[in-house]
Design a protein around this motif. Sequence first.
Motif, PDB file in Angstrom:
ATOM      1  N   VAL A 155       0.845  -1.194   0.000  1.00  0.00           N
ATOM      2  CA  VAL A 155       0.000   0.000   0.000  1.00  0.00           C
ATOM      3  C   VAL A 155       0.877   1.240   0.000  1.00  0.00           C
ATOM      4  O   VAL A 155       2.088   1.168   0.235  1.00  0.00           O
ATOM      5  CB  VAL A 155      -0.931   0.029   1.229  1.00  0.00           C
ATOM      6  CG1 VAL A 155      -1.942  -1.109   1.187  1.00  0.00           C
ATOM      7  CG2 VAL A 155      -0.125  -0.011   2.523  1.00  0.00           C
ATOM      8  N   PRO A 157       1.814   4.588   1.970  1.00  0.00           N
ATOM      9  CA  PRO A 157       1.653   5.083   3.336  1.00  0.00           C
ATOM     10  C   PRO A 157       0.706   6.279   3.421  1.00  0.00           C
ATOM     11  O   PRO A 157       0.562   7.049   2.482  1.00  0.00           O
ATOM     12  CB  PRO A 157       3.079   5.483   3.734  1.00  0.00           C
ATOM     13  CG  PRO A 157       3.965   4.651   2.871  1.00  0.00           C
ATOM     14  CD  PRO A 157       3.230   4.526   1.562  1.00  0.00           C
ATOM     15  N   THR A 215      -2.481   6.604   3.404  1.00  0.00           N
ATOM     16  CA  THR A 215      -3.483   6.637   2.347  1.00  0.00           C
ATOM     17  C   THR A 215      -4.714   5.866   2.809  1.00  0.00           C
ATOM     18  O   THR A 215      -4.612   4.873   3.536  1.00  0.00           O
ATOM     19  CB  THR A 215      -2.913   6.014   1.059  1.00  0.00           C
ATOM     20  OG1 THR A 215      -1.753   6.772   0.663  1.00  0.00           O
ATOM     21  CG2 THR A 215      -3.923   6.038  -0.069  1.00  0.00           C
ATOM     22  N   TYR A 261      -7.986   3.438   2.526  1.00  0.00           N
ATOM     23  CA  TYR A 261      -8.377   2.219   1.826  1.00  0.00           C
ATOM     24  C   TYR A 261      -9.706   1.718   2.383  1.00  0.00           C
ATOM     25  O   TYR A 261     -10.057   2.000   3.535  1.00  0.00           O
ATOM     26  CB  TYR A 261      -7.317   1.118   1.994  1.00  0.00           C
ATOM     27  CG  TYR A 261      -6.032   1.415   1.265  1.00  0.00           C
ATOM     28  CD1 TYR A 261      -5.823   0.952  -0.030  1.00  0.00           C
ATOM     29  CD2 TYR A 261      -5.030   2.190   1.850  1.00  0.00           C
ATOM     30  CE1 TYR A 261      -4.652   1.235  -0.716  1.00  0.00           C
ATOM     31  CE2 TYR A 261      -3.863   2.481   1.178  1.00  0.00           C
ATOM     32  CZ  TYR A 261      -3.676   2.002  -0.114  1.00  0.00           C
ATOM     33  OH  TYR A 261      -2.527   2.297  -0.794  1.00  0.00           O
ATOM     34  N   ALA A 292      -7.625  -4.656   9.192  1.00  0.00           N
ATOM     35  CA  ALA A 292      -6.282  -4.474   8.640  1.00  0.00           C
ATOM     36  C   ALA A 292      -5.355  -4.015   9.749  1.00  0.00           C
ATOM     37  O   ALA A 292      -5.744  -3.258  10.643  1.00  0.00           O
ATOM     38  CB  ALA A 292      -6.304  -3.461   7.503  1.00  0.00           C
ATOM     39  N   LEU A 309      -4.994  -1.213  12.398  1.00  0.00           N
ATOM     40  CA  LEU A 309      -5.312   0.072  11.773  1.00  0.00           C
ATOM     41  C   LEU A 309      -6.805   0.364  11.890  1.00  0.00           C
ATOM     42  O   LEU A 309      -7.194   1.488  12.136  1.00  0.00           O
ATOM     43  CB  LEU A 309      -4.874   0.053  10.311  1.00  0.00           C
ATOM     44  CG  LEU A 309      -3.376  -0.203  10.102  1.00  0.00           C
ATOM     45  CD1 LEU A 309      -3.065  -0.456   8.638  1.00  0.00           C
ATOM     46  CD2 LEU A 309      -2.554   0.972  10.625  1.00  0.00           C
ATOM     47  N   ASN A 319      -6.780   3.938   7.320  1.00  0.00           N
ATOM     48  CA  ASN A 319      -5.642   4.652   6.751  1.00  0.00           C
ATOM     49  C   ASN A 319      -4.403   3.816   7.008  1.00  0.00           C
ATOM     50  O   ASN A 319      -4.211   3.284   8.101  1.00  0.00           O
ATOM     51  CB  ASN A 319      -5.497   6.038   7.364  1.00  0.00           C
ATOM     52  CG  ASN A 319      -4.431   6.868   6.671  1.00  0.00           C
ATOM     53  OD1 ASN A 319      -3.241   6.695   6.903  1.00  0.00           O
ATOM     54  ND2 ASN A 319      -4.864   7.779   5.804  1.00  0.00           N
ATOM     55  N   SER A 320      -3.564   3.701   5.991  1.00  0.00           N
ATOM     56  CA  SER A 320      -2.401   2.808   6.078  1.00  0.00           C
ATOM     57  C   SER A 320      -1.344   3.285   7.057  1.00  0.00           C
ATOM     58  O   SER A 320      -0.442   2.521   7.416  1.00  0.00           O
ATOM     59  CB  SER A 320      -1.780   2.637   4.690  1.00  0.00           C
ATOM     60  OG  SER A 320      -1.496   3.892   4.116  1.00  0.00           O
ATOM     61  N   ASN A 375       2.753   2.588   7.123  1.00  0.00           N
ATOM     62  CA  ASN A 375       3.048   1.283   6.539  1.00  0.00           C
ATOM     63  C   ASN A 375       3.050   1.313   5.010  1.00  0.00           C
ATOM     64  O   ASN A 375       2.164   1.896   4.396  1.00  0.00           O
ATOM     65  CB  ASN A 375       2.001   0.264   6.993  1.00  0.00           C
ATOM     66  CG  ASN A 375       1.954   0.116   8.494  1.00  0.00           C
ATOM     67  OD1 ASN A 375       2.885  -0.390   9.098  1.00  0.00           O
ATOM     68  ND2 ASN A 375       0.876   0.584   9.110  1.00  0.00           N
ATOM     69  N   SER A 376       4.020   0.631   4.411  1.00  0.00           N
ATOM     70  CA  SER A 376       3.982   0.365   2.975  1.00  0.00           C
ATOM     71  C   SER A 376       3.471  -1.045   2.696  1.00  0.00           C
ATOM     72  O   SER A 376       3.274  -1.409   1.547  1.00  0.00           O
ATOM     73  CB  SER A 376       5.374   0.550   2.356  1.00  0.00           C
ATOM     74  OG  SER A 376       6.325  -0.287   2.982  1.00  0.00           O
ATOM     75  N   VAL A 433       0.441  -3.760   4.493  1.00  0.00           N
ATOM     76  CA  VAL A 433      -0.549  -4.028   5.528  1.00  0.00           C
ATOM     77  C   VAL A 433      -0.974  -5.485   5.447  1.00  0.00           C
ATOM     78  O   VAL A 433      -0.792  -6.150   4.415  1.00  0.00           O
ATOM     79  CB  VAL A 433      -1.794  -3.117   5.427  1.00  0.00           C
ATOM     80  CG1 VAL A 433      -1.396  -1.657   5.577  1.00  0.00           C
ATOM     81  CG2 VAL A 433      -2.541  -3.358   4.126  1.00  0.00           C
ATOM     82  N   ARG A 469      -8.150   1.315  -2.999  1.00  0.00           N
ATOM     83  CA  ARG A 469      -7.636   2.586  -2.512  1.00  0.00           C
ATOM     84  C   ARG A 469      -8.729   3.636  -2.518  1.00  0.00           C
ATOM     85  O   ARG A 469      -9.628   3.611  -3.360  1.00  0.00           O
ATOM     86  CB  ARG A 469      -6.464   3.046  -3.390  1.00  0.00           C
ATOM     87  CG  ARG A 469      -5.878   4.377  -2.977  1.00  0.00           C
ATOM     88  CD  ARG A 469      -4.721   4.793  -3.841  1.00  0.00           C
ATOM     89  NE  ARG A 469      -4.357   6.168  -3.567  1.00  0.00           N
ATOM     90  CZ  ARG A 469      -3.199   6.724  -3.898  1.00  0.00           C
ATOM     91  NH1 ARG A 469      -2.299   6.006  -4.530  1.00  0.00           N
ATOM     92  NH2 ARG A 469      -2.944   7.982  -3.621  1.00  0.00           N
TER      93      ARG A 469
END
Length: 668
Positions: A437, A439, A441, A443, A462, A471, A490-491, A494-495, A497, A521
């Motif tokens: 994902v 970061p 952002t 979802y 998540a 999250l 929201n992430s 994290n890149s 999840v 997204r």
Amino acid sequence: MLDNILSEDDGGTVKKRWKWLLIAVLLAVSTAYAGAAGAVTPTNVTKISRVTGATPSGETIPNPNQTHSNYQVEGTDLGIMWDKGGGEIFVLFGDTFGPGWCGNGGCGSGWRSNVLAKSSDTNLVDGMTFSTMIQDTPGHAKEILNSKKINNDEMTVIPTAGVTVGSRHYIHYMSVNHWGNPGEWFTNYSGIAYSDDNGQTWTKHATAKWQNNASWSSKFQMAAFVKDGGFVYMYATPNGRYGSVYLARVPEAGMLNIGDYRYWDGNGWNTSEATAAPVTIGIAGEMSVIYNTYYNRFIMTYLNPYTEALVMRDAGSPTGPWSGEKILVRGSDYPGMYGSFMHPWSNGGSDLYFVMSEWGPYNTFLMKATLTADSFGNNLISEPGFETQAATTYMAPWYLQGNGGVDRNLGSARTGQDNGFVRYNSGWNALKQSVAVQPYTDYTLKGWVRTSGNNNEGYFGARGPNNGPVLNETRFYSLANYTELTVNFNSGANSVVEVYGGMWANNGDTWIQLDDVSLVRGPNLVGQSGFEQQPSSTPTSPWYKMGNAGIDRNLGFSRTGVNNAWARNTTGWNAMKQEIAVEPNTSYTMTGWVRTSANHNNGYFGAQTLGGGPILNELHMTQAFGYYTQQTVVFNSGNNHSVELFVGTWANNADTWIQIDDLSVVKN
């Protein structure tokens, strides 16, 4: 804004503005024929022909090249293809054996680490015919990149990708130190070689290299190239078949300058290779990437050994978000298959041709798939309905914590034949999947759940990777019928999840069934739109500045939250900028909130192509805003997969400032 920069010297603001607008219109019109961007999936995969080797007894498919007799190529693999210009493609192979080939896998005499063919065949229905192969003596395919052939030093040099820029051809290759267990190998480094004589001779560039490390874990050891917007994008994995996919890019003219490469860090482009974040999660081997102009989608194919299949992903832009994996070819249908290198001339329609290797016959074959619209849409989840889960060694891309598995054709699925389940009488039991994902952002996660009557503590949500912080999640109780659950999150930083559906079995034998999971997204394409995650007063990825600009952190100047951006100076152009991924020929609305100094009279709010190119549209702000005022501009992306947003001001010989907050770009 760009027009004003150009007009400083020649005063031609009006003339140049119309020139850029005309160019943007022409770009949009010239690509209006292209298909709409939408997720696709492969269907009807068939074997068309043999590409290399001799036809064995009983094989009935065409074999147009007869490489065993014409070029002493009896066994080989890979078949990496790219458009070399001049109405031809290159077809590049790995370890190659001639007379004396052992007949089962890669072994025998006449060993060359790599060989290269050319083809001008445009009709692939009956196979792909070579024009010739590069030869060192008549009738003998030449090794184009030499290797030491010394185990635990340099066993071989294997090509992994190719691209042509202008009249120069480039090969990405890996220097293999030694082979490990099946699917494992260890590289000294990867590098780039080039040819200026139409592929006859190749030079390994001395410094265009990515050295591996002591733990054999460098992210950029195997690669796939695709050109877009003046850049060459390089998708890469670690050595072997056990790593996720990472991304770098370089201006076309900088292919051999390692310092010109920039690495995708999840938010934007970074000079440090170490910051590279995955664009897809999983294990990928022998990767290929092309851009399909018919669907306006980037297509990625590779081998996933865990699912024992060649798989495909697709995305609307080079950085993603990339879809979940979709089965292209199963190992149960083609034992020992690997490699799925796409033909560059099969990217303008629904037919997708690719070259596949098979280990036993140790040769390559032309395959064909038909791309169709994906009923799951732009879903980031792999195998969302569990339909392609076979009885393989692993459940990947799903994995278990506790007890569970897949119900295969038991009549318990919501749709299709299969569904996932967990069941036990104690502890935490869950189905999980990791997803790349961006970061910070938004979802939306959705899925359908049914449970036993005694379930009283189920969770769907998540979290960070490796059982990281939650999250967001929703708790569910007894659900007699499949019920759709929705979780917005929201992430954060994290890149990657981890999405999950599971339950605490604290009330005896308890079960849940999970089906039709999706992750998409949120609509806002601007990263860190409120600047809340910026760690210092100096802008960091994904934001960058031009002139004098920065971040107000917790100074009481923001519209919402605690942070905002600013640009301030006494002269020149000063702005905040961000590159975002878009779909070509698509309308977007950009909004944001702006406050200025009392003397402000020359600000701009809009979008343009990368590298200071044509303005797609902008709003000229000629007045002062004593309080935050919303600005809106609509633009068409034209023939671009990335555009640059800008908000800034011309400081006209006096202290002038602008404050910016809460930006968004959404697809219309």
